[in-house]
Design an enzyme around this catalytic site. Structure first.
Site, short mmCIF file in Angstrom:
data_model
loop_
_atom_site.label_atom_id
_atom_site.label_comp_id
_atom_site.label_asym_id
_atom_site.label_seq_id
_atom_site.Cartn_x
_atom_site.Cartn_y
_atom_site.Cartn_z
N ARG A 49 -21.14 6.43 61.11
CA ARG A 49 -20.89 7.23 60.13
C ARG A 49 -22.33 7.45 59.20
O ARG A 49 -23.24 6.62 59.29
CB ARG A 49 -19.78 6.58 59.06
N GLU A 55 -23.56 3.68 47.55
CA GLU A 55 -24.20 2.60 48.34
C GLU A 55 -24.15 1.19 47.67
O GLU A 55 -24.41 1.16 46.49
CB GLU A 55 -25.52 2.91 48.64
N HIS A 56 -23.92 0.43 48.59
CA HIS A 56 -23.73 -1.16 47.99
C HIS A 56 -22.66 -1.11 46.74
O HIS A 56 -23.06 -1.64 45.79
CB HIS A 56 -25.02 -1.57 47.50
N ASP A 58 -18.96 -0.79 47.72
CA ASP A 58 -17.45 -0.93 48.23
C ASP A 58 -17.27 -2.56 48.09
O ASP A 58 -16.11 -2.88 47.92
CB ASP A 58 -17.50 -0.51 49.72
N SER A 157 -23.28 1.43 63.54
CA SER A 157 -23.00 0.94 65.17
C SER A 157 -22.21 -0.21 65.07
O SER A 157 -21.47 -0.25 66.17
CB SER A 157 -24.49 0.86 65.80
N ASP A 201 -17.13 1.18 56.17
CA ASP A 201 -17.93 1.40 57.48
C ASP A 201 -16.17 1.58 58.37
O ASP A 201 -16.14 2.62 59.13
CB ASP A 201 -18.60 0.44 58.18
C1 GLA Z 1 -23.33 -1.94 55.29
C2 GLA Z 1 -21.74 -2.42 55.01
C3 GLA Z 1 -20.96 -1.67 54.05
C4 GLA Z 1 -21.75 -1.05 52.59
C5 GLA Z 1 -22.94 -0.55 53.21
C6 GLA Z 1 -23.70 -0.43 52.05
O1 GLA Z 1 -22.95 -0.83 55.95
O2 GLA Z 1 -20.98 -2.57 56.23
O3 GLA Z 1 -19.66 -2.21 53.67
O4 GLA Z 1 -21.84 -2.45 51.93
O5 GLA Z 1 -23.68 -1.53 53.90
O6 GLA Z 1 -23.21 0.68 51.11
#
Ligand code: GLA
Length: 470
Positions: A49, A55-56, A58, A157, A201
């Protein structure tokens, strides 16, 4: 079943015209056969994905907006009635096989080291077994993996591998699980690796719909398709620097800082600490808006970094209590936490997600929507670089090069290396990619003999996980 049987070709076409090629499936089948001397029962395909914005946030309970990409993990699966669990990988870089049974899965992670590649597969299988119907005995699995998602590059991945393994185990055992249940289970199971990630993810890998990005909300998990402006093209560019989240404490430190910021803000407002653990929960508890949360963060949190001792004194807890409740094991040695900047990033980024998703559904010209989406992505990167401090000079260089050629560009995924995602249009994408090839990749010492088209490429929203009959 022969490799190019019409049935398999038809299924592939139905499931995913842009999914795995028959050649890739055939090569995997051949490899499976050469190792296990048997034919697979079925295949699982799970995409990587790219996160467009959010970002950061969730793991703080706020929503995100990613889309699935064409690169994926494929696993060929055969049930084993004797409960065997064997895992192999086509890629010589991951040749160490795993040989065990389903009744005794142990995931070993050594501090400061990247986990064995198959640990992610074990997480997925273990997660399914933990939610197994009482009284039923699970079957084992022979699994052969073939992935083409760049590793440790912020395009998921690892989670795709966890989800593919979980889907393989669930399908082999004919479990009746919704994709939401599977995504929640995978997010939980991936934490066996030691990284306390959110659920973005796993949710996008499993729930994506082809042609759309997703607005993903958490607790409980809910997703809605997001139609991107018609002529938008998202380009992914690899910074040629990697970070394995499990190998360093960077990611978990941010998770801890957000938890601690939540507690200090809760204390400031007289909210009992045990009632809330995420910033979004505190917001719900107080019944206030994101803007009011921002005001609260500015009022309650000091600009200077906090030591552990200072946080213990604010929260009136012992260091042992603080460690136990909020600090992941691999960062117990960290003693400086920047609460204000981290909280400000999270709350402003949460607002940007809301604006981004609203813009995509608004009745405004595509040109204006694209311009504003690009601006939001640019703001997101600045915030990740300065407030969240999770960028990397090479990511910043890609972002700087993109100014004027892309509408917006930002690091994507956890950061500290990996990829950027840039917003371009159908008429500018090719020139943008050519510009990066010339100015970033040409002569770059880390390109080696890699094909430039695998390092910088346009992508469109792919479909989520699927089971492909053999
Ligand atoms: C990684 C984590 C996600 C999210 C991102 C940052 O991909 O697996 O859960 O926190 O970093 O947005």
């Amino acid at each position: 079943m022969s490799r190019d049987s019409p049935q398999k070709a038809a299924v592939i076409q139905n499931c995913s015209a842009k999914g795995p090629s028959t050649t890739r499936l055939s090569a995997l089948e051949k490899y499976f056969n050469s190792i296990f001397s048997q034919e697979p029962d079925f295949y699982v395909r799970v995409p990587g994905r790219v996160n467009l914005i959010g970002e950061h946030v969730d793991y703080c309970g706020y929503s995100v907006c990613p889309m699935a990409i064409q690169n994926d993990i494929l696993i060929a699966v055969k049930k084993s009635e004797e409960g065997k669990l064997k895992i192999v990988n086509v890629d010589p870089a991951y040749r160490t096989p795993y040989n065990g049974t389903t009744n005794n899965i142990k995931i070993q992670v050594k501090a400061g080291e990247a986990p064995d590649w198959f640990s992610y597969v074990l997480c997925g299988v273990k997660g399914v077994l933990e939610d197994f119907p009482a009284g039923r005995k699970p079957v084992g699995c022979l699994l052969a993996v073939n992935g083409n998602i760049p590793p440790a590059s912020g395009v998921s991945s690892s989670s795709a591998l966890v989800c593919a393994a979980a889907m393989a185990a669930a399908h082999a055992n004919e479990l009746d699980m919704s994709r939401e249940e599977l995504a929640t289970l995978c997010a939980r199971a991936e934490r066996y690796i030691g990284t306390e990630g959110g659920g973005m993810d796993q949710a996008i890998c499993l729930l994506a719909n082809r042609g759309s990005a997703k607005h993903i909300k958490f607790n409980p998990l809910k997703t809605e398709d997001v139609q991107l402006p018609a002529n938008s093209v998202f380009v992914i560019a690899n910074s040629l620097t990697t970070l394995n989240k499990a190998e360093t404490g960077c990611y978990n430190t941010r998770v801890a800082e957000c938890r601690l910021a939540t507690q200090v803000m809760a204390k400031f407002r007289g909210v009992p600490g045990h009632r809330v653990s995420l910033l979004a929960e505190l917001q719900d508890y107080l019944g206030i808006s994101l803007h009011q949360m921002l005001d609260l963060a500015k009022e309650a949190l000091l600009e200077v970094p906090y030591t552990k001792k200072e946080i213990c004194s604010v929260l009136e807890v012992t260091e042992a209590q603080l460690n136990k409740q909020y600090i992941p094991n691999n960062i117990l040695h960290i003693d400086t936490f920047k609460l204000r900047n981290r909280a400000l990033h999270v709350l402003q980024e949460a607002l940007r997600v809301e604006t981004f998703v609203t813009l995509c559904s608004q009745d405004i010209s595509a040109e204006l929507a694209l311009k504003r989406l690009g601006e939001l992505m640019g703001q997101s990167h600045v915030s990740l670089e300065t407030l969240y401090e999770c960028s990397h000079p090479e990511l910043d260089r890609l972002v700087a090069l993109s100014k004027g050629s892309a509408l917006g560009c930002r690091l994507t995924g956890a950061g500290w290396g990996g990829c950027v995602v840039a917003l371009t249009t159908t008429s500018t994408a090719d020139a943008y990619i050519a510009m990066l090839k010339e100015k970033f990749y040409k002569g770059h010492p880390s390109v080696g003999n890699r094909d430039l088209d695998s390092l910088v490429f346009a992508t469109e929203p792919s479909g989520g996980a699927e089971v492909i009959p053999a």
